[in-house]
Design an enzyme around this catalytic site. Sequence first.
Site, PDB file in Angstrom:
ATOM      1  N   SER A   1       0.850  -1.194   0.000  1.00 36.57           N
ATOM      2  CA  SER A   1       0.000   0.000   0.000  1.00 36.57           C
ATOM      3  C   SER A   1       0.884   1.242   0.000  1.00 36.57           C
ATOM      4  O   SER A   1       1.959   1.247   0.604  1.00 36.57           O
ATOM      5  CB  SER A   1      -0.883   0.026   1.250  1.00 36.57           C
ATOM      6  OG  SER A   1      -1.578   1.264   1.319  1.00 36.57           O
TER       7      SER A   1
ATOM      8  N   TYR B   1      -1.696  -0.026  10.270  1.00 39.30           N
ATOM      9  CA  TYR B   1      -1.834  -0.595   8.919  1.00 39.30           C
ATOM     10  C   TYR B   1      -0.646  -0.180   8.049  1.00 39.30           C
ATOM     11  O   TYR B   1      -0.037  -1.017   7.366  1.00 39.30           O
ATOM     12  CB  TYR B   1      -3.154  -0.108   8.319  1.00 39.30           C
ATOM     13  CG  TYR B   1      -3.343  -0.400   6.853  1.00 39.30           C
ATOM     14  CD1 TYR B   1      -3.419  -1.703   6.378  1.00 39.30           C
ATOM     15  CD2 TYR B   1      -3.470   0.649   5.926  1.00 39.30           C
ATOM     16  CE1 TYR B   1      -3.615  -1.960   5.028  1.00 39.30           C
ATOM     17  CE2 TYR B   1      -3.677   0.403   4.586  1.00 39.30           C
ATOM     18  CZ  TYR B   1      -3.746  -0.911   4.131  1.00 39.30           C
ATOM     19  OH  TYR B   1      -3.933  -1.155   2.797  1.00 39.30           O
TER      20      TYR B   1
HETATM   21  P1  NAP Z   1     -11.435  -5.734   0.599  1.00 34.47           P
HETATM   22  O1  NAP Z   1     -12.340  -5.173  -0.439  1.00 34.47           O
HETATM   23  O2  NAP Z   1     -11.719  -5.490   2.043  1.00 34.47           O
HETATM   24  O3  NAP Z   1     -11.291  -7.312   0.323  1.00 34.47           O
HETATM   25  C1  NAP Z   1     -10.465  -8.061   1.139  1.00 34.47           C
HETATM   26  C2  NAP Z   1     -10.461  -9.512   0.712  1.00 34.47           C
HETATM   27  O4  NAP Z   1      -9.546 -10.207   1.573  1.00 34.47           O
HETATM   28  C3  NAP Z   1     -11.806 -10.205   0.891  1.00 34.47           C
HETATM   29  O5  NAP Z   1     -11.938 -11.197  -0.088  1.00 34.47           O
HETATM   30  C4  NAP Z   1     -11.684 -10.845   2.280  1.00 34.47           C
HETATM   31  O6  NAP Z   1     -12.479 -12.011   2.449  1.00 34.47           O
HETATM   32  C5  NAP Z   1     -10.222 -11.228   2.262  1.00 34.47           C
HETATM   33  N1  NAP Z   1      -9.654 -11.363   3.602  1.00 34.47           N
HETATM   34  C6  NAP Z   1      -9.673 -10.471   4.616  1.00 34.47           C
HETATM   35  N2  NAP Z   1      -9.064 -10.961   5.694  1.00 34.47           N
HETATM   36  C7  NAP Z   1      -8.664 -12.212   5.350  1.00 34.47           C
HETATM   37  C8  NAP Z   1      -8.024 -13.249   6.045  1.00 34.47           C
HETATM   38  N3  NAP Z   1      -7.643 -13.114   7.332  1.00 34.47           N
HETATM   39  N4  NAP Z   1      -7.773 -14.407   5.386  1.00 34.47           N
HETATM   40  C9  NAP Z   1      -8.133 -14.559   4.093  1.00 34.47           C
HETATM   41  N5  NAP Z   1      -8.760 -13.618   3.388  1.00 34.47           N
HETATM   42  C10 NAP Z   1      -9.032 -12.462   4.014  1.00 34.47           C
HETATM   43  O7  NAP Z   1      -9.946  -5.185   0.399  1.00 34.47           O
HETATM   44  P2  NAP Z   1      -9.205  -4.566  -0.895  1.00 34.47           P
HETATM   45  O8  NAP Z   1      -9.402  -3.092  -0.904  1.00 34.47           O
HETATM   46  O9  NAP Z   1      -9.518  -5.356  -2.109  1.00 34.47           O
HETATM   47  O10 NAP Z   1      -7.690  -4.795  -0.447  1.00 34.47           O
HETATM   48  C11 NAP Z   1      -6.898  -5.861  -0.961  1.00 34.47           C
HETATM   49  C12 NAP Z   1      -5.447  -5.580  -0.635  1.00 34.47           C
HETATM   50  O11 NAP Z   1      -5.066  -4.311  -1.189  1.00 34.47           O
HETATM   51  C13 NAP Z   1      -5.166  -5.472   0.877  1.00 34.47           C
HETATM   52  O12 NAP Z   1      -3.930  -6.059   1.187  1.00 34.47           O
HETATM   53  C14 NAP Z   1      -5.112  -3.961   1.110  1.00 34.47           C
HETATM   54  O13 NAP Z   1      -4.317  -3.634   2.219  1.00 34.47           O
HETATM   55  C15 NAP Z   1      -4.497  -3.494  -0.200  1.00 34.47           C
HETATM   56  N6  NAP Z   1      -4.760  -2.076  -0.483  1.00 34.47           N
HETATM   57  C16 NAP Z   1      -6.022  -1.614  -0.682  1.00 34.47           C
HETATM   58  C17 NAP Z   1      -6.213  -0.254  -0.938  1.00 34.47           C
HETATM   59  C18 NAP Z   1      -7.575   0.355  -1.155  1.00 34.47           C
HETATM   60  O14 NAP Z   1      -7.665   1.606  -1.223  1.00 34.47           O
HETATM   61  N7  NAP Z   1      -8.649  -0.422  -1.287  1.00 34.47           N
HETATM   62  C19 NAP Z   1      -5.120   0.608  -0.974  1.00 34.47           C
HETATM   63  C20 NAP Z   1      -3.855   0.099  -0.757  1.00 34.47           C
HETATM   64  C21 NAP Z   1      -3.677  -1.249  -0.518  1.00 34.47           C
HETATM   65  P3  NAP Z   1     -14.105 -11.898   2.695  1.00 34.47           P
HETATM   66  O15 NAP Z   1     -14.671 -11.429   1.382  1.00 34.47           O
HETATM   67  O16 NAP Z   1     -14.513 -13.279   3.017  1.00 34.47           O
HETATM   68  O17 NAP Z   1     -14.318 -10.914   3.796  1.00 34.47           O
END
Ligand code: NAP
Length: 245
Positions: free
Chosen positions: A140, A154
């Site tokens: 991130s 985080y």
């Molecule tokens: P999200 O929409 O919250 O989706 C998270 C996914 O991870 C979901 O499928 C969730 O499963 C799964 N998950 C959560 N905890 C888990 C665990 N303990 N074991 C296995 N699976 C788990 O998040 P996202 O925005 O797509 O983020 C994905 C990655 O990108 C993360 O590492 C986040 O830190 C990074 N990121 C995101 C952003 C942003 O702005 N969105 C920015 C920078 C970095 P369920 O569906 O079953 O809940």
Amino acid sequence: MAGRKVVLVTGGGRGIGAAVVRLAAAAGWDVAFTYASNSTRAEETAAAARAAGAEVLAIQADVADAASTASAFAAVDQRFGRLDALVNNAGITGPRGTLAETPDAVWEKVLATNVTGAARCCREALKRIPAGGAIVNVSSRAAGLGGGGEWIHYAASKGAMDTLTIGLAKEAAAQGVRVNAVSPGLIDTELHAAAGMPDRVAKFGGSVPLGRGGTAEEVAEGVLWLLTDAARYVTGANIHVSGGR
Ligand code: NAP
């Protein structure tokens, strides 16, 4: 090894991980992915990937739990008998809060998921991935920005992931496996609502140099590139997919 390659995406049920699953399937990969608990969304993602021609395995598994992760890798072994790439995408922010407001339990859960969990998946994957394979860590821009006022816990976890990427790229090069990171900026997924800030992308999108928040698909494009042979001389890199943020 000939035949369709297999990628494991952690946290592939929704958001950025789901976009990686769909794009990888469309690009000719077979796909295994984990999710935490939302089986409805995982099934939708699996169905979309199957419609694109991929063999798909959706596994409920907690990336923060060692036994659960071991079972997930065993399920991949059993179903596909091979693993060519890993996308360490599962991640949580924990609740919004300043350092003073954030208890040890939040730090422990975030680090267990984003750092120890990701490192454990790398270790398991490297037992299987042959020369020519790749790992992509979804980090991130928070790592560089610090998360002050929102979520230092985080941001610090993603700083650790960046260091993991640099160090492991050097170790895994000996076995011909590339290790890179993608650092998304402000991306339109449900992650922000989970942290108690549902309007975060709308509120701050205008402050991004490119003028808007990004989409999960835009991040997935970067991940997919790093998985392919087009990136065969790229390891230890960290690609910011953040609109300049
Ligand atoms: P999200 O929409 O919250 O989706 C998270 C996914 O991870 C979901 O499928 C969730 O499963 C799964 N998950 C959560 N905890 C888990 C665990 N303990 N074991 C296995 N699976 C788990 O998040 P996202 O925005 O797509 O983020 C994905 C990655 O990108 C993360 O590492 C986040 O830190 C990074 N990121 C995101 C952003 C942003 O702005 N969105 C920015 C920078 C970095 P369920 O569906 O079953 O809940």
